[in-house]
Design a protein around this motif. Structure first.
Motif, PDB file in Angstrom:
ATOM      1  N   PRO A   4       0.803  -1.229   0.000  1.00 31.38           N
ATOM      2  CA  PRO A   4       0.000   0.000   0.000  1.00 31.38           C
ATOM      3  C   PRO A   4       0.834   1.277   0.000  1.00 31.38           C
ATOM      4  O   PRO A   4       0.371   2.317  -0.455  1.00 31.38           O
ATOM      5  CB  PRO A   4      -0.840  -0.121   1.279  1.00 31.38           C
ATOM      6  CG  PRO A   4      -0.114  -1.090   2.139  1.00 31.38           C
ATOM      7  CD  PRO A   4       0.539  -2.052   1.208  1.00 31.38           C
ATOM      8  N   GLN A   5       2.089   1.202   0.499  1.00 30.17           N
ATOM      9  CA  GLN A   5       2.939   2.387   0.546  1.00 30.17           C
ATOM     10  C   GLN A   5       4.104   2.299  -0.438  1.00 30.17           C
ATOM     11  O   GLN A   5       5.048   3.074  -0.350  1.00 30.17           O
ATOM     12  CB  GLN A   5       3.487   2.576   1.967  1.00 30.17           C
ATOM     13  CG  GLN A   5       2.451   2.987   2.977  1.00 30.17           C
ATOM     14  CD  GLN A   5       1.959   4.412   2.747  1.00 30.17           C
ATOM     15  OE1 GLN A   5       2.572   5.189   2.030  1.00 30.17           O
ATOM     16  NE2 GLN A   5       0.829   4.752   3.358  1.00 30.17           N
ATOM     17  N   GLU A  17      10.657   6.952 -13.633  1.00 28.46           N
ATOM     18  CA  GLU A  17       9.294   7.337 -13.960  1.00 28.46           C
ATOM     19  C   GLU A  17       8.333   6.433 -13.215  1.00 28.46           C
ATOM     20  O   GLU A  17       8.373   5.203 -13.382  1.00 28.46           O
ATOM     21  CB  GLU A  17       9.042   7.233 -15.464  1.00 28.46           C
ATOM     22  CG  GLU A  17       7.624   7.622 -15.855  1.00 28.46           C
ATOM     23  CD  GLU A  17       7.345   7.416 -17.332  1.00 28.46           C
ATOM     24  OE1 GLU A  17       6.174   7.585 -17.736  1.00 28.46           O
ATOM     25  OE2 GLU A  17       8.279   7.082 -18.087  1.00 28.46           O
ATOM     26  N   VAL A  18       7.496   7.009 -12.394  1.00 24.68           N
ATOM     27  CA  VAL A  18       6.538   6.229 -11.621  1.00 24.68           C
ATOM     28  C   VAL A  18       5.548   5.562 -12.576  1.00 24.68           C
ATOM     29  O   VAL A  18       4.968   6.209 -13.456  1.00 24.68           O
ATOM     30  CB  VAL A  18       5.782   7.132 -10.626  1.00 24.68           C
ATOM     31  CG1 VAL A  18       4.698   6.335  -9.894  1.00 24.68           C
ATOM     32  CG2 VAL A  18       6.759   7.751  -9.627  1.00 24.68           C
ATOM     33  N   VAL A  33      -0.589   5.500  -1.192  1.00 23.93           N
ATOM     34  CA  VAL A  33       0.442   6.477  -1.556  1.00 23.93           C
ATOM     35  C   VAL A  33      -0.197   7.819  -1.892  1.00 23.93           C
ATOM     36  O   VAL A  33      -1.162   7.883  -2.667  1.00 23.93           O
ATOM     37  CB  VAL A  33       1.279   5.974  -2.751  1.00 23.93           C
ATOM     38  CG1 VAL A  33       2.202   7.078  -3.264  1.00 23.93           C
ATOM     39  CG2 VAL A  33       2.088   4.751  -2.347  1.00 23.93           C
ATOM     40  N   GLU A  34       0.342   8.879  -1.311  1.00 20.93           N
ATOM     41  CA  GLU A  34      -0.098  10.233  -1.613  1.00 20.93           C
ATOM     42  C   GLU A  34       1.075  11.042  -2.151  1.00 20.93           C
ATOM     43  O   GLU A  34       2.216  10.847  -1.749  1.00 20.93           O
ATOM     44  CB  GLU A  34      -0.667  10.906  -0.363  1.00 20.93           C
ATOM     45  CG  GLU A  34      -1.897  10.209   0.215  1.00 20.93           C
ATOM     46  CD  GLU A  34      -2.417  10.900   1.464  1.00 20.93           C
ATOM     47  OE1 GLU A  34      -1.763  11.868   1.909  1.00 20.93           O
ATOM     48  OE2 GLU A  34      -3.456  10.459   1.994  1.00 20.93           O
ATOM     49  N   GLY A  35       0.806  11.950  -3.049  1.00 23.41           N
ATOM     50  CA  GLY A  35       1.837  12.848  -3.547  1.00 23.41           C
ATOM     51  C   GLY A  35       2.620  12.324  -4.730  1.00 23.41           C
ATOM     52  O   GLY A  35       3.474  13.025  -5.269  1.00 23.41           O
ATOM     53  N   ALA A  78       7.228   4.705  -0.646  1.00 26.21           N
ATOM     54  CA  ALA A  78       6.960   6.067  -1.110  1.00 26.21           C
ATOM     55  C   ALA A  78       7.677   7.107  -0.261  1.00 26.21           C
ATOM     56  O   ALA A  78       8.115   8.141  -0.777  1.00 26.21           O
ATOM     57  CB  ALA A  78       5.457   6.330  -1.115  1.00 26.21           C
ATOM     58  N   ARG A  79       7.813   6.862   1.036  1.00 30.81           N
ATOM     59  CA  ARG A  79       8.478   7.838   1.906  1.00 30.81           C
ATOM     60  C   ARG A  79       9.960   7.964   1.571  1.00 30.81           C
ATOM     61  O   ARG A  79      10.604   8.939   1.966  1.00 30.81           O
ATOM     62  CB  ARG A  79       8.293   7.455   3.374  1.00 30.81           C
ATOM     63  CG  ARG A  79       9.034   6.204   3.800  1.00 30.81           C
ATOM     64  CD  ARG A  79       8.532   5.674   5.139  1.00 30.81           C
ATOM     65  NE  ARG A  79       8.662   6.652   6.202  1.00 30.81           N
ATOM     66  CZ  ARG A  79       9.674   6.678   7.077  1.00 30.81           C
ATOM     67  NH1 ARG A  79      10.638   5.771   7.002  1.00 30.81           N
ATOM     68  NH2 ARG A  79       9.717   7.590   8.017  1.00 30.81           N
TER      69      ARG A  79
END
Length: 329
Positions: A33-34, A71-72, A79-81, A102-103
């Protein structure tokens, strides 16, 4: 087809002074999820670490690299941002794909090329010393060793208002430093110059050379700092330890490690600075044009990894560094 369904390639050091592009498998686990995953666009070679620690190292295989722009392509449910299509930074290896929490990645500011994005990593090395030093602008700072880490460190400290003197015996490195806007660039530390004797607040030693460390100890003011950023991979002189100890004792020198990981990866309570905070600031400075890096590197294909490492090893690179361009595959 998702990233996890595809095979990839990576640069591997398979034997002493032997670099190859080898097949690697993607992690087939469902995306967390992250987590974020994407295709690599550029990775920056950290010449000092990768040559001494991997290319000429004692054990194999090794998979070097710790500065990647990608490139994502997919993001986890929480995940946000970040979203597919974004250009992002992570401290990933020389590999055709990146999978990371993601962090532990940063969305790149608009307008930056993938190659430019990778440079935040090496700017961050000396920014740890910037955060922890007692020296404050406009104190005098001497930087020894103008490879990528020292060059970028000198420019970071100059940008922050310090009076910077940059030193390297290489005429080409000095020329690059001057072209980048550093105003005081010299071959050696001006130990005998009365303008420097006892007036330097900080020496940022980025060469890993014993003479530079000793000169730094001799030139700093009382209770001045000498931060050892460059790794002394090999012995280069016959300087006895007593000479350094004598200088430290009689000048009350704070001789310390320039270890970048003294800081946490992410901000914490009661601590000043963080590794990723520095990377984010470095990206902003590059994007703003405060510290441009476009003339510091040459692009090469990962297919030519062996030639790239040989060129770095034997000083055949006109710029300060090489960036693998994964779009050439």
């Amino acid at each position: 087809m998702s990233m996890s369904d595809r095979r990839g390639v990576a640069v591997s050091i398979t034997a002493r002074e032997t670099a190859e592009l080898v097949r690697v498998e993607h992690d087939s686990r469902p995306l967390g999820p992250q987590e974020v995953v994407g295709r690599t666009l550029a990775t920056l070679i950290s010449a000092g670490t990768e040559l001494a620690g991997a290319y000429q190292g004692p054990t194999f295989p090794k998979f070097p690299g710790y500065a990647a722009a990608f490139e994502v392509e997919e993001v986890g449910s929480e995940v946000e941002g970040l979203r597919p299509g974004d250009l992002a930074y992570c401290s990933g290896p020389h590999r055709s794909f990146q999978r990371v929490e993601a962090r532990n990645c940063l969305r790149a500011p608009a307008g930056l090329s993938p190659e430019e994005v990778t440079f935040c990593r090496l700017m961050g090395v000396t920014m740890s010393t910037l955060t922890t030093t007692r020296a404050r602008p406009p104190d005098r700072v001497v930087v020894t060793g103008l490879g990528l880490v020292g060059h970028l460190g000198a420019r970071v400290f100059a940008h922050c208002g310090y009076e910077v003197t940059a030193c390297d015996p290489s005429p080409r490195r000095r020329e690059i430093a001057t072209q980048a806007g550093l105003s005081d660039v010299r071959a050696t530390v001006p130990v005998e110059d009365p303008e420097f004797q006892g007036k330097v607040a900080l020496v940022l030693e980025c060469s890993g050379h014993e003479q530079a460390a000793l000169d730094g100890c001799r030139v700093v003011r009382k209770r001045g700092e000498v931060a050892l950023v460059g790794c002394p991979w090999t012995r280069k002189t016959d300087i006895p330890a007593q000479e350094i100890l004598y200088a430290v004792f009689h000048r009350y020198v704070d001789l310390r490690s320039g270890w970048e990981w003294e800081l946490p990866l992410h901000p914490t309570e009661f601590r000043a600075g963080s590794i990723f905070g520095h990377y984010a600031l470095a990206l902003r400075w590059i994007a703003e044009g405060s510290i441009p890096v476009t003339n510091l590197y040459t692009r090469v294909s990962p297919r030519d990894a062996q030639q790239a490492y040989q060129d770095l090893l034997h000083g055949r690179v006109e710029t300060l560094g090489l960036v693998f361009d994964w779009r050439t595959l």
